[in-house]
Design an enzyme around this catalytic site. Structure first.
Site, PDB file in Angstrom:
ATOM      1  N   CYS A 176      47.681  80.373  45.679  1.00 18.69           N
ATOM      2  CA  CYS A 176      46.440  81.218  45.932  1.00 18.69           C
ATOM      3  C   CYS A 176      45.437  80.957  46.468  1.00 18.69           C
ATOM      4  O   CYS A 176      44.928  79.603  45.298  1.00 18.69           O
ATOM      5  CB  CYS A 176      46.246  82.448  45.087  1.00 18.69           C
ATOM      6  SG  CYS A 176      47.856  83.757  45.655  1.00 18.69           S
ATOM      7  N   ARG A 192      41.121  74.052  41.280  1.00 22.61           N
ATOM      8  CA  ARG A 192      42.344  74.345  40.065  1.00 22.61           C
ATOM      9  C   ARG A 192      42.602  72.389  39.576  1.00 22.61           C
ATOM     10  O   ARG A 192      43.189  72.273  40.191  1.00 22.61           O
ATOM     11  CB  ARG A 192      43.190  75.230  39.989  1.00 22.61           C
ATOM     12  CG  ARG A 192      42.650  76.511  39.499  1.00 22.61           C
ATOM     13  CD  ARG A 192      44.029  77.769  40.336  1.00 22.61           C
ATOM     14  NE  ARG A 192      44.719  77.769  41.477  1.00 22.61           N
ATOM     15  CZ  ARG A 192      45.571  78.835  41.381  1.00 22.61           C
ATOM     16  NH1 ARG A 192      45.983  79.203  40.428  1.00 22.61           N
ATOM     17  NH2 ARG A 192      45.944  79.213  42.702  1.00 22.61           N
ATOM     18  N   LYS A 196      56.007  86.563  35.681  1.00 19.49           N
ATOM     19  CA  LYS A 196      55.715  85.944  36.702  1.00 19.49           C
ATOM     20  C   LYS A 196      55.336  83.906  35.907  1.00 19.49           C
ATOM     21  O   LYS A 196      55.817  83.334  35.715  1.00 19.49           O
ATOM     22  CB  LYS A 196      55.079  86.266  37.726  1.00 19.49           C
ATOM     23  CG  LYS A 196      54.531  85.338  39.027  1.00 19.49           C
ATOM     24  CD  LYS A 196      53.184  85.303  39.466  1.00 19.49           C
ATOM     25  CE  LYS A 196      52.588  84.492  40.721  1.00 19.49           C
ATOM     26  NZ  LYS A 196      52.032  83.764  39.595  1.00 19.49           N
ATOM     27  N   ASN A 197      54.101  84.077  35.099  1.00 28.06           N
ATOM     28  CA  ASN A 197      53.744  82.780  34.350  1.00 28.06           C
ATOM     29  C   ASN A 197      54.541  82.231  33.263  1.00 28.06           C
ATOM     30  O   ASN A 197      54.633  80.544  33.465  1.00 28.06           O
ATOM     31  CB  ASN A 197      52.388  83.302  34.279  1.00 28.06           C
ATOM     32  CG  ASN A 197      51.515  83.736  35.671  1.00 28.06           C
ATOM     33  OD1 ASN A 197      51.480  83.254  36.517  1.00 28.06           O
ATOM     34  ND2 ASN A 197      50.166  84.492  35.359  1.00 28.06           N
ATOM     35  N   ASP A 255      43.884  87.514  35.464  1.00 27.92           N
ATOM     36  CA  ASP A 255      44.379  88.226  37.607  1.00 27.92           C
ATOM     37  C   ASP A 255      44.476  89.935  36.789  1.00 27.92           C
ATOM     38  O   ASP A 255      45.174  90.457  38.357  1.00 27.92           O
ATOM     39  CB  ASP A 255      46.300  88.271  36.621  1.00 27.92           C
ATOM     40  CG  ASP A 255      46.383  86.315  37.470  1.00 27.92           C
ATOM     41  OD1 ASP A 255      45.525  85.699  37.742  1.00 27.92           O
ATOM     42  OD2 ASP A 255      47.164  86.265  36.499  1.00 27.92           O
ATOM     43  N   ARG A 275      54.690  87.988  45.711  1.00 28.12           N
ATOM     44  CA  ARG A 275      55.020  87.093  45.293  1.00 28.12           C
ATOM     45  C   ARG A 275      54.968  86.905  43.472  1.00 28.12           C
ATOM     46  O   ARG A 275      55.230  86.422  42.704  1.00 28.12           O
ATOM     47  CB  ARG A 275      53.265  85.467  45.330  1.00 28.12           C
ATOM     48  CG  ARG A 275      53.419  84.902  45.884  1.00 28.12           C
ATOM     49  CD  ARG A 275      52.290  84.283  46.771  1.00 28.12           C
ATOM     50  NE  ARG A 275      52.007  83.175  45.910  1.00 28.12           N
ATOM     51  CZ  ARG A 275      51.281  82.650  45.670  1.00 28.12           C
ATOM     52  NH1 ARG A 275      50.376  82.447  46.059  1.00 28.12           N
ATOM     53  NH2 ARG A 275      51.197  81.576  44.028  1.00 28.12           N
TER      54      ARG A 275
END
Length: 427
Positions: free
Chosen positions: A116, A121, A21-22, A304, A396
């Site tokens: 999220c 951040r 995903k990232n 994560d 997600r």
């Protein structure tokens, strides 16, 4: 959306890990630099990726799936320099278009990103990097705007090895004349993947994977074909699932070295781990043992996977301590796990987990993506039925999670799906 999990089944079998995903999210944004056609293989069909593609189309790019996980992106037409708020508010990775569009057309305006609620951040390191490259940067009324002034390469030191800041600066610097050196850069595998992709499009990036990255700016880029690395967080989640369910699971299509900090902690809690070059098997033979976990930037233990590890340690025979060093709101899941019978005390950035003999199914709520994954894991081990509200958050970051868990023997279904078959409906 609600998920229902009937606990108490040991997971057994093999699961193929999807693309990261990232990495996929940043490569999709970076593809805008090409000005042409890019083909990305091993792209996960998850909701965050679909949202990123909405942004692609909204600013003038074209995107289509040409295979199950193969994505074709066409950037040959003119682009908008401003991202639509309606899409950007949905995910944090929308901010990655800042660096990509700066490299492409030297002016970009993006809304402050969503995502999220796991803690602060800020964009200050991103903006510091752009300022040092010669961009005129302003942030007001919920937007960030960057316009090229007299841009040239520079030496940029990051106060914290931020992944997003490293990625945005890498992309902008790839199209900035001269040499840019990023010091204290993030070292995550996704950074290495981005460097490889930029180079495939004609960029000149060296040192990715170390804390010093050197970028020689170029004036022209080209289309390319590139494959996204496997998702180390998804892989870690399924390995933890083997431990919490008392079963044996093999994850395939992984890069084992990316998971070394996770493997070490799984061994600490008493699990058997057999690791090959592209597959890892975790087997549980006895009781789970307590351990301490500190989240850190790569190559430390990934933030994560902190919430999934908390679920696992809730069943360990003794007291464990987790220190969260990356995001201050990662402990929101503790209250939901306590509803299932876990004993967790949180003070500041430290959580103390006293292992219990068993967890109990009840109604819980996913507060963010990784919290949702943790509750799903807890549900696998809990007695009775666990109902997870806001389970769409899990989609997600996890491709076909219901189907994959069902193939391993879990009883998981979307509420309202009455087929009775595990994994009957896609999430």
């Amino acid at each position: 959306m609600k998920l229902l999990i009937e606990g108490g089944r040991r997971l057994q079998g093999r699961v193929r890990i999807s693309g990261a995903k990232n990495s996929a999210l940043v490569l999709i944004a970076a593809s805008a630099i090409s000005g042409g056609e890019v083909i990305l293989d091993n792209v996960p069909k998850i909701s965050d990726v679909l949202t990123q593609l909405e942004i692609v189309r909204a600013i003038g790019g074209r995107a289509s799936w040409t295979g199950e996980n193969t994505l074709c992106l066409d950037w040959s037409g003119p682009l908008e320099g401003e991202l639509p708020y309606v899409h950007a508010k949905k995910l944090r990775a929308s901010n990655l278009f800042l660096g990509a569009l700066a490299a492409r057309q030297k002016r970009v305006k993006i809304p402050l990103p969503g995502g999220c609620n796991i803690g602060s951040r800020p964009m200050d390191l991103h903006l510091k990097g752009f300022h040092l490259l010669g961009y005129q940067v302003s942030m007001k009324h919920g937007f960030i705007e960057a316009r090229a002034g007299k841009i040239e390469g520079n030496r940029i030191y990051l106060d914290f090895p931020s992944v997003g800041a490293t990625e945005n600066i890498m992309m902008a610097a790839a199209g900035t004349p001269g040499i840019t050196v990023i010091e204290n850069a993030a070292r995550e595998p996704e950074i290495v993947d981005l460097a490889g992709f930029l180079n495939a499009m004609g960029g000149r990036v060296r040192g990715a994977g170390t804390d010093v990255i050197k970028i020689e700016g170029v004036s022209e880029f080209r289309g390319a074909r590139f494959s996204v690395i496997p998702d180390r967080i998804e892989a870690g989640t399924y390995l933890i699932a083997a431990g919490i369910s008392g079963g044996e699971v093999t994850v395939e299509n992984v890069i084992t070295r990316h998971l070394q900090p996770v493997i070490a902690k799984l061994q600490d809690v008493g699990l058997d781990v057999a690791a090959g070059e592209d597959r890892i098997t975790v087997r549980r033979r006895g009781d789970l043992l307590p351990t301490d976990v500190k989240t850190l930037p790569y190559p430390g233990f990934p933030t994560d996977l902190q919430s999934p590890m908390m679920a696992l340690l809730s069943l360990a025979r003794g007291t464990s301590i987790i220190v969260e060093n990356v995001f201050e709101n990662r402990f929101q899941v503790a209250d939901e796990l306590k509803r299932m019978g876990a004993k967790i005390r949180v003070k500041g950035q430290t959580a103390v987990i006293e292992g219990v003999e068993r967890l109990y199914g009840t109604q819980v709520r996913a507060t963010d993506l990784r919290a949702g994954a943790a509750l799903l894991l807890a549900g696998l081990a809990a007695g009775g039925v666990t109902e997870i509200l806001q389970a769409e958050l899990i989609a997600r970051g996890y491709e076909k999670v219901v189907e994959k868990l069902g193939a391993l023997g879990a009883a998981v279904r979307v509420a309202g799906d009455e087929s009775g078959e595990p994994g009957a409906k896609s999430v």
